[in-house]
Structures are given as C-alpha cells and as structure tokens.
Design a protein around this motif. Structure first.
Motif, PDB file in Angstrom:
ATOM      1  N   ALA A  41       8.941  -2.861   6.373  1.00  0.00           N
ATOM      2  CA  ALA A  41       9.443  -4.007   6.868  1.00  0.00           C
ATOM      3  C   ALA A  41      10.724  -3.542   8.092  1.00  0.00           C
ATOM      4  O   ALA A  41      11.007  -4.262   9.089  1.00  0.00           O
ATOM      5  N   CYS A  42      11.101  -2.217   8.119  1.00  0.00           N
ATOM      6  CA  CYS A  42      12.208  -1.905   9.117  1.00  0.00           C
ATOM      7  C   CYS A  42      11.337  -1.305  10.200  1.00  0.00           C
ATOM      8  O   CYS A  42      11.929  -1.036  11.220  1.00  0.00           O
ATOM      9  N   LEU A  79      -4.619  -0.579 -12.111  1.00  0.00           N
ATOM     10  CA  LEU A  79      -5.003  -1.355 -11.136  1.00  0.00           C
ATOM     11  C   LEU A  79      -6.845  -1.340 -11.430  1.00  0.00           C
ATOM     12  O   LEU A  79      -7.579  -0.903 -10.676  1.00  0.00           O
ATOM     13  N   LEU A  80      -7.084  -1.636 -12.622  1.00  0.00           N
ATOM     14  CA  LEU A  80      -8.574  -1.492 -12.926  1.00  0.00           C
ATOM     15  C   LEU A  80      -9.229  -0.241 -12.829  1.00  0.00           C
ATOM     16  O   LEU A  80     -10.340  -0.350 -12.732  1.00  0.00           O
ATOM     17  N   GLY A  81      -8.598   0.649 -13.151  1.00  0.00           N
ATOM     18  CA  GLY A  81      -9.025   2.169 -12.652  1.00  0.00           C
ATOM     19  C   GLY A  81      -9.328   2.246 -11.472  1.00  0.00           C
ATOM     20  O   GLY A  81      -9.958   3.484 -11.177  1.00  0.00           O
ATOM     21  N   ASN A  82      -9.210   1.546 -10.219  1.00  0.00           N
ATOM     22  CA  ASN A  82      -9.261   2.234  -9.050  1.00  0.00           C
ATOM     23  C   ASN A  82      -8.631   3.272  -8.473  1.00  0.00           C
ATOM     24  O   ASN A  82      -7.433   3.537  -9.069  1.00  0.00           O
ATOM     25  N   ALA A  83      -8.884   4.008  -7.653  1.00  0.00           N
ATOM     26  CA  ALA A  83      -8.037   4.994  -7.013  1.00  0.00           C
ATOM     27  C   ALA A  83      -6.865   4.141  -6.145  1.00  0.00           C
ATOM     28  O   ALA A  83      -6.947   3.272  -6.087  1.00  0.00           O
ATOM     29  N   VAL A  84      -5.599   4.838  -6.442  1.00  0.00           N
ATOM     30  CA  VAL A  84      -4.306   4.289  -5.698  1.00  0.00           C
ATOM     31  C   VAL A  84      -3.748   5.279  -4.924  1.00  0.00           C
ATOM     32  O   VAL A  84      -3.748   6.342  -5.249  1.00  0.00           O
ATOM     33  N   HIS A  85      -3.338   4.817  -3.805  1.00  0.00           N
ATOM     34  CA  HIS A  85      -2.565   5.691  -2.782  1.00  0.00           C
ATOM     35  C   HIS A  85      -1.160   4.965  -2.645  1.00  0.00           C
ATOM     36  O   HIS A  85      -1.191   3.759  -2.263  1.00  0.00           O
ATOM     37  N   LEU A  86      -0.349   5.730  -2.576  1.00  0.00           N
ATOM     38  CA  LEU A  86       1.340   5.263  -2.644  1.00  0.00           C
ATOM     39  C   LEU A  86       1.590   5.613  -1.078  1.00  0.00           C
ATOM     40  O   LEU A  86       1.567   6.841  -0.745  1.00  0.00           O
ATOM     41  N   CYS A  93      14.501   3.377   4.380  1.00  0.00           N
ATOM     42  CA  CYS A  93      15.219   2.235   4.479  1.00  0.00           C
ATOM     43  C   CYS A  93      15.545   1.535   3.392  1.00  0.00           C
ATOM     44  O   CYS A  93      16.590   0.834   3.074  1.00  0.00           O
ATOM     45  N   HIS A  94      14.846   1.735   2.029  1.00  0.00           N
ATOM     46  CA  HIS A  94      15.251   0.986   0.951  1.00  0.00           C
ATOM     47  C   HIS A  94      14.348   1.747  -0.249  1.00  0.00           C
ATOM     48  O   HIS A  94      13.415   2.388   0.067  1.00  0.00           O
ATOM     49  N   PRO A  95      15.040   1.927  -1.358  1.00  0.00           N
ATOM     50  CA  PRO A  95      14.314   2.623  -2.654  1.00  0.00           C
ATOM     51  C   PRO A  95      13.091   2.100  -2.980  1.00  0.00           C
ATOM     52  O   PRO A  95      12.491   3.037  -3.484  1.00  0.00           O
ATOM     53  N   ALA A  96      12.761   0.828  -2.596  1.00  0.00           N
ATOM     54  CA  ALA A  96      11.761   0.093  -3.120  1.00  0.00           C
ATOM     55  C   ALA A  96      10.516  -0.071  -1.927  1.00  0.00           C
ATOM     56  O   ALA A  96       9.653  -0.691  -2.112  1.00  0.00           O
ATOM     57  N   ALA A  97      10.787   0.813  -0.769  1.00  0.00           N
ATOM     58  CA  ALA A  97       9.919   0.644   0.299  1.00  0.00           C
ATOM     59  C   ALA A  97       8.802   1.378   0.093  1.00  0.00           C
ATOM     60  O   ALA A  97       8.508   2.579   0.669  1.00  0.00           O
ATOM     61  N   VAL A  98       7.687   1.200  -0.827  1.00  0.00           N
ATOM     62  CA  VAL A  98       6.593   1.609  -1.167  1.00  0.00           C
ATOM     63  C   VAL A  98       5.659   0.813  -1.549  1.00  0.00           C
ATOM     64  O   VAL A  98       5.877  -0.410  -1.746  1.00  0.00           O
TER      65      VAL A  98
END
Length: 104
Positions: A41-42, A79-86, A93-98
């Motif tokens: 968002a930034c 997520l149903l066993g799917n691969a997850v990329h963060l 800019c924000h601690p929750a910007a993931v």
C-alpha cells in the motif's frame, strides 16, 4: 546451494530465478506456478520473505481440536496444504505489511 534459472528474455517472457522447494527464510522462491509480484500500500514492491512447501504439517498439541475436513490426523496444514510464499514490504512501513501467496 539453490539452482538459478534465467531464460533468455524475449517478448512477453520475463526473466526469473527459481530456488529449491523447502521450508526457508530468504533465498530464492521456488514458484510452482508463474511468479507473483505484489505492491505494498506504501508503493514499494514486496520482497520474498519465506516459503512453506506444500503439504507441510504442523503438529497438533494434545487436546486441541482437529482441523476440519482434512486427512492429516494429528497435525495441521496451512491453506489446504498448498505451498505458501510470504512477501513483505522492504520499507517496513507497517508490521502487518505481509502478503501470503498460495500456489499448488
């Protein structure tokens, strides 16, 4: 050591790198589908933070509820066993910007 693959760019085809599929923080993402890019968002392009391979199980503590509609028994999956990329904002800019990117 991770394998890096950089095809010769041509019209409509972007250069990309591929890492090993493993539980890791940092390094190169191993995209199962086309790489995904997201903008925070930034306005900063989000950077690869970590990867959780598909079907990674996390142990369920004794006495805790089963994960509904699964076949994993004494563990949970994301997520149903799917691969997850963060992906995370490199500007912090924000601690929750993931942003989670599931792929299968």
């Amino acid at each position: 050591m991770e394998t890096v693959w950089r095809p010769v760019p041509r019209e409509g085809f972007t250069e990309r790198s591929t890492g090993r599929m493993e539980f890791k923080v940092g390094g190169l993402p191993c995209w199962l589908q086309d790489p995904q890019r997201h903008v925070c968002a930034c306005g900063a392009e989000m950077a690869f933070l970590c990867e959780i391979p598909e079907c990674t199980e996390f142990s369920r503590r004794p006495g805790r509820a089963d994960q509904r509609h699964d076949s994993y028994g004494d563990s949970y999956v994301l997520l149903l066993g799917n691969a997850v990329h963060l992906l995370a904002c490199p500007e912090h800019c924000h601690p929750a910007a993931v942003w989670p990117v599931p792929q299968n």
